[in-house]
Design a protein around this motif. Structure first.
Motif, mmCIF file in Angstrom:
data_model
loop_
_atom_site.group_PDB
_atom_site.id
_atom_site.type_symbol
_atom_site.label_atom_id
_atom_site.label_comp_id
_atom_site.label_asym_id
_atom_site.label_seq_id
_atom_site.Cartn_x
_atom_site.Cartn_y
_atom_site.Cartn_z
ATOM 1 N N PRO A 54 39.818 25.361 -12.876
ATOM 2 C CA PRO A 54 39.028 24.239 -12.394
ATOM 3 C C PRO A 54 38.205 24.553 -11.139
ATOM 4 O O PRO A 54 37.076 24.120 -11.029
ATOM 5 C CB PRO A 54 40.066 23.171 -12.071
ATOM 6 N N GLU A 55 38.744 25.343 -10.226
ATOM 7 C CA GLU A 55 38.048 25.615 -8.966
ATOM 8 C C GLU A 55 36.678 26.233 -9.220
ATOM 9 O O GLU A 55 35.741 26.045 -8.469
ATOM 10 C CB GLU A 55 38.826 26.589 -8.060
ATOM 11 N N GLU A 56 36.602 27.003 -10.296
ATOM 12 C CA GLU A 56 35.342 27.691 -10.575
ATOM 13 C C GLU A 56 34.249 26.749 -11.045
ATOM 14 O O GLU A 56 33.096 27.130 -11.135
ATOM 15 C CB GLU A 56 35.547 28.740 -11.682
ATOM 16 N N ALA A 57 34.622 25.544 -11.345
ATOM 17 C CA ALA A 57 33.642 24.648 -11.938
ATOM 18 C C ALA A 57 33.331 23.439 -11.064
ATOM 19 O O ALA A 57 32.627 22.539 -11.482
ATOM 20 C CB ALA A 57 34.148 24.165 -13.285
ATOM 21 N N ALA A 58 33.858 23.431 -9.855
ATOM 22 C CA ALA A 58 33.703 22.258 -8.998
ATOM 23 C C ALA A 58 32.288 22.162 -8.413
ATOM 24 O O ALA A 58 32.083 22.256 -7.224
ATOM 25 C CB ALA A 58 34.754 22.282 -7.893
ATOM 26 N N ARG A 59 31.327 22.061 -9.283
ATOM 27 C CA ARG A 59 29.929 21.932 -8.876
ATOM 28 C C ARG A 59 29.332 20.717 -9.556
ATOM 29 O O ARG A 59 29.530 20.508 -10.740
ATOM 30 C CB ARG A 59 29.135 23.173 -9.303
ATOM 31 N N GLY A 60 28.582 19.937 -8.795
ATOM 32 C CA GLY A 60 27.951 18.763 -9.403
ATOM 33 C C GLY A 60 28.998 17.713 -9.697
ATOM 34 O O GLY A 60 30.186 17.962 -9.563
ATOM 35 N N ILE A 61 28.555 16.543 -10.078
ATOM 36 C CA ILE A 61 29.521 15.543 -10.531
ATOM 37 C C ILE A 61 29.885 15.972 -11.934
ATOM 38 O O ILE A 61 29.087 15.867 -12.842
ATOM 39 C CB ILE A 61 28.938 14.125 -10.602
ATOM 40 N N THR A 62 31.045 16.501 -12.078
ATOM 41 C CA THR A 62 31.393 16.933 -13.427
ATOM 42 C C THR A 62 32.808 16.527 -13.746
ATOM 43 O O THR A 62 33.602 16.255 -12.869
ATOM 44 C CB THR A 62 31.188 18.453 -13.567
ATOM 45 N N ILE A 63 33.064 16.489 -15.005
ATOM 46 C CA ILE A 63 34.363 16.072 -15.475
ATOM 47 C C ILE A 63 35.334 17.242 -15.315
ATOM 48 O O ILE A 63 34.911 18.379 -15.218
ATOM 49 C CB ILE A 63 34.185 15.626 -16.948
ATOM 50 N N ASN A 64 36.590 16.947 -15.262
ATOM 51 C CA ASN A 64 37.632 17.972 -15.292
ATOM 52 C C ASN A 64 37.248 19.046 -16.316
ATOM 53 O O ASN A 64 36.889 18.759 -17.443
ATOM 54 C CB ASN A 64 38.931 17.284 -15.715
ATOM 55 N N ILE A 65 37.327 20.286 -15.922
ATOM 56 C CA ILE A 65 36.772 21.372 -16.701
ATOM 57 C C ILE A 65 37.414 21.547 -18.075
ATOM 58 O O ILE A 65 36.790 22.045 -19.004
ATOM 59 C CB ILE A 65 36.814 22.700 -15.913
ATOM 60 N N ALA A 66 38.643 21.112 -18.226
ATOM 61 C CA ALA A 66 39.300 21.274 -19.524
ATOM 62 C C ALA A 66 38.720 20.324 -20.580
ATOM 63 O O ALA A 66 39.102 20.371 -21.727
ATOM 64 C CB ALA A 66 40.792 21.063 -19.381
ATOM 65 N N HIS A 67 37.788 19.457 -20.166
ATOM 66 C CA HIS A 67 37.187 18.524 -21.123
ATOM 67 C C HIS A 67 35.915 19.097 -21.730
ATOM 68 O O HIS A 67 35.088 19.656 -21.023
ATOM 69 C CB HIS A 67 36.768 17.224 -20.427
ATOM 70 N N VAL A 68 35.762 18.918 -23.014
ATOM 71 C CA VAL A 68 34.466 19.172 -23.646
ATOM 72 C C VAL A 68 34.095 17.888 -24.392
ATOM 73 O O VAL A 68 34.947 17.046 -24.628
ATOM 74 C CB VAL A 68 34.501 20.373 -24.619
ATOM 75 N N GLU A 69 32.814 17.731 -24.680
ATOM 76 C CA GLU A 69 32.413 16.545 -25.449
ATOM 77 C C GLU A 69 31.725 16.996 -26.716
ATOM 78 O O GLU A 69 31.121 18.066 -26.758
ATOM 79 C CB GLU A 69 31.487 15.633 -24.634
ATOM 80 N N TYR A 70 31.867 16.207 -27.752
ATOM 81 C CA TYR A 70 31.135 16.468 -28.993
ATOM 82 C C TYR A 70 31.053 15.195 -29.805
ATOM 83 O O TYR A 70 31.735 14.209 -29.498
ATOM 84 C CB TYR A 70 31.777 17.598 -29.803
ATOM 85 N N GLU A 71 30.201 15.245 -30.816
ATOM 86 C CA GLU A 71 30.055 14.092 -31.700
ATOM 87 C C GLU A 71 30.259 14.522 -33.133
ATOM 88 O O GLU A 71 29.825 15.600 -33.533
ATOM 89 C CB GLU A 71 28.626 13.528 -31.604
ATOM 90 N N THR A 72 30.908 13.661 -33.889
ATOM 91 C CA THR A 72 30.903 13.817 -35.340
ATOM 92 C C THR A 72 29.832 12.849 -35.841
ATOM 93 O O THR A 72 29.100 12.281 -35.029
ATOM 94 C CB THR A 72 32.279 13.465 -35.929
ATOM 95 N N ASP A 73 29.756 12.643 -37.160
ATOM 96 C CA ASP A 73 28.729 11.725 -37.652
ATOM 97 C C ASP A 73 28.973 10.300 -37.170
ATOM 98 O O ASP A 73 28.032 9.539 -36.992
ATOM 99 C CB ASP A 73 28.702 11.746 -39.191
ATOM 100 N N THR A 74 30.242 9.975 -36.945
ATOM 101 C CA THR A 74 30.550 8.571 -36.650
ATOM 102 C C THR A 74 31.022 8.310 -35.224
ATOM 103 O O THR A 74 31.064 7.167 -34.800
ATOM 104 C CB THR A 74 31.654 8.065 -37.595
#
Ligand SMILES: Nc1nc2c(ncn2[C@@H]2O[C@H](COP(=O)(O)OP(=O)(O)OP(=O)(O)O)[C@@H](O)[C@H]2O)c(=O)[nH]1
Ligand SMILES: [Mg+2]
Length: 391
Positions: A54-74
């Motif tokens: 996590p320390e490596e990613a503490a830049r910008g307003i960002t979500i906890n680094i272990a999170h990714v986002e994606y979308e399915t069709d629905t």
């Protein structure tokens, strides 16, 4: 904020991978993003970007680094990749508390292992009602009967923990081969995502309730201030809203709301967000504090609860606990010491379910129905639900 705003076009759910160390959670997470990137509804997040500290990613307003986002069709998903190592169960507890569903990753080659069982138990306790099983590393053997056995074993484990083990979707996948682009295994990831889309229902969101978010992480953005991240448990929040930070003892104004780096007009229950707080010093806020609509929650120290004391087989204690026992309580994202009073029974043996009164070392927002875990010396020894709250 000049960045592209988040547009809410699909229902949002929080999901995560859990399971024993090395069974392939992070590889599978990367594979899911790759498959959806190819469909055009996500961005590929390579393995080493999910697994970094996590320390490596503490830049910008960002979500906890272990999170990714994606979308399915629905649906739109926030996906948290939970580490399998025993030391990280604490993250698992606090992360799982916000999951609408979970992907239990079990290596088809190794079968269920201690943390597989522990994660299932914790998921049950913190209220994750829907689990989909990914039998990963299915590329590693041609022995279908071996995989059948592992599947049976997983179904039995789920049933034993109160899940509908017979009807839970179990999908044989290979995160590794799908990442490499092998069509057979890319299709297995598609099948897994379809199972998640159809099996995990859209949970009820308490949008009308007063706003509450339990702080997962605190970051500083130079020149802008202190940011807290976490999932909105209930209600909504917008820029300009007044909030109280329970634990820090401050009231302030929200000056920024983002999700995955995108500004939002309004964050709602279920959203994973970052909130910029006006004039709050970085060291005043900690993980475990609660950001809420002013006056909407009262922190307490005492509660009564029903608690299941894990058996030794489940990784719990080998000896009973007695009144005077003083373990750590994991409540929402907080980690607080507490004194246990077992009343007339006086003791509780591993494997038993008991009533207990608890007095915490400090006040935290509590309410009936809230789940928690009890930990001691780095392992989970109990799991409970609050019945009633005292002073
Ligand atoms: N054969 C095969 N190997 C895999 C598969 N998925 C992951 N692996 C390998 O298993 C090892 C562990 O994978 P990770 O994705 O790091 O496992 P993890 O569950 O995230 O591990 P922790 O985060 O440490 O708990 C790596 O060497 C992967 O390459 C798969 O589908 N098939
Ligand atoms: Mg991992």
């Amino acid at each position: 904020m000049s960045k592209t705003a988040y547009v809410r076009t699909k229902p949002h759910l929080n999901i995560g991978t859990m399971g024993h160390v090395d069974h392939g959670k992070t590889t599978l997470t990367a594979a899911i993003t790759k498959v959806l990137a190819e469909r055009g509804t996500g961005t590929f997040v390579p393995f080493d970007r999910i697994d970094r500290a996590p320390e490596e990613a503490a830049r910008g307003i960002t979500i906890n680094i272990a999170h990714v986002e994606y979308e399915t069709d629905t649906r739109h998903y926030a996906h948290v990749d939970m580490p399998g190592h025993a030391d990280y169960v604490k993250n698992m507890v606090t992360g799982a508390a916000q999951l609408d569903g979970a992907i239990l990753v079990v290596s088809a080659l190794d079968g269920i292992m201690p943390q597989t069982a522990e994660h299932v138990l914790l998921a049950r306790q913190v209220g994750v009602d829907h689990i989909v099983v990914a039998l990963n590393k299915a590329d590693g053997t041609d022995d279908e009967e071996l995989i059948d056995l592992v599947e049976l074993e997983v179904r039995d484990l789920l049933t034993a923990q109160g899940y509908p083990g017979d009807s839970v979707p179990v999908v044989r996948v290979s995160g590794l081969r799908a990442l490499e682009g092998d069509p057979r295994w890319t299709a297995s990831i598609e099948a897994l995502l379809d199972a998640v889309d159809t099996y995990v229902p859209m949970p009820e969101r308490y949008l009308d309730a007063p706003f509450l978010l339990s702080v997962e992480n605190v970051l500083t953005i130079t020149g802008r201030g202190t940011v807290v991240t976490g999932a909105v448990e209930r209600g909504t929040v917008r820029v300009g809203d007044r909030v109280e930070v329970l634990g820090a003892g401050v009231e302030t104004v929200v000056t920024g709301v983002e999700t995955f780096g995108k500004p939002m007009e309004e964050a709602q229950a279920g959203d994973n967000v970052a909130l910029l707080l006006r004039g709050v010093p970085r060291d005043a806020v900690r993980r475990g504090h609660v950001v809420a609509a002013p006056g909407s929650v009262v922190p307490r120290r005492r509660f009564t609860a029903q608690v299941y004391v894990l058996s030794a087989r489940e990784g719990g204690r080998t000896t009973p606990v007695a009144t005077g026992y003083r373990p750590q309580f994991y409540i929402r994202t907080a980690d607080v010491v507490g004194d246990v009073d077992l009343g007339s029974a006086g003791v509780a043996r591993p494997g038993e379910t008991v009533e207990m009164c608890v007095e915490l070392g400090r006040e935290v927002p509590l309410e009936p129905g809230l789940g928690f875990a009890i930990r001691e010396g780095g392992r989970t020894v109990g799991a409970g639900t609050i019945h009633s709250v005292g002073s």
